[in-house]
Design a protein around this motif. Structure first.
Motif: not given
Length: 199
Positions: A1-4, A50-52, A56-59
């Motif tokens: 996952f990608i965290y910002v 948090k992004v997948d 493609t999707k914001v968790v």
């Protein structure tokens, strides 16, 4: 996952982060944190997203903010997907959890006005450190606390270990920063130089 984790004042008519259903904090109060005689600058408010893995999707997307915003400076993600963020805030209502180490922002220096190149002045608010752990779904706080003394302090680095312990680093102007030796009042200069700390 990608965290910002970041901060924004993205809209002059109200902040417009696309928060997700069930997010910890869905709205913020906008205030002016700077500017000059001609225009005001809205406070920058902290958010976490948090992004997948394919982006493609914001968790989840949520605010984590008080009325006068924050400056997030460090972030760490643990094996369970909890996000710990730290930085500095002037807000007296930054979200802290019951029983936290420090429930109150003690930074009490009077706001400072600095000259602006466009005329007028810009307001500088006293800030204190904070450290916050957001759960893996973005729906609540594991813990959140202020960390600072009576002057200006900030946290700008985080490290974690395999046991979940959190290590913080930053700078402290406060002579009474928690855990550091107290400087006797008679020995304090009129200007307190910043002191690096790790805890």
């Amino acid at each position: 996952f990608i965290y910002v984790v970041g901060a924004t004042n993205s809209s002059s008519s109200g902040l417009s982060l696309p928060v997700t259903t069930g997010a910890f904090q869905t709205t913020v109060t906008t205030n002016t944190c700077g500017g000059n005689a001609f225009f005001g600058i809205l406070c920058f408010h902290q958010y976490a997203v948090k992004v997948d893995p394919a982006a493609t999707k914001v968790v989840y997307a949520t605010w984590i903010s008080g009325s006068f915003g924050e400056t997030p400076s460090a972030m760490a993600v643990d094996a369970s997907g909890n996000v710990t963020v730290a930085g500095a805030t002037p807000s007296q209502d930054y979200p802290v959890t019951p029983g936290a180490y420090q429930l109150t922002n003690f930074a009490s220096l009077p706001p400072q006005n600095t000259a602006s190149q466009f005329g007028g002045s810009s307001l500088i608010l006293p800030v204190t450190g904070y450290v916050t752990k957001l759960n893996s779904t973005g729906s609540g706080l594991v813990f959140s606390t202020y960390l600072g003394g009576s002057s200006v302090d900030a946290i700008n680095s985080i490290a974690t270990d395999s046991t979940g312990r959190i290590f913080l680093g930053g700078v402290a102007f406060s002579p009474d920063f928690p855990g550091l030796p107290v400087v006797p009042a008679a020995c304090r200069p009129s200007y307190v130089y910043p002191l690096a700390f790790a805890t």
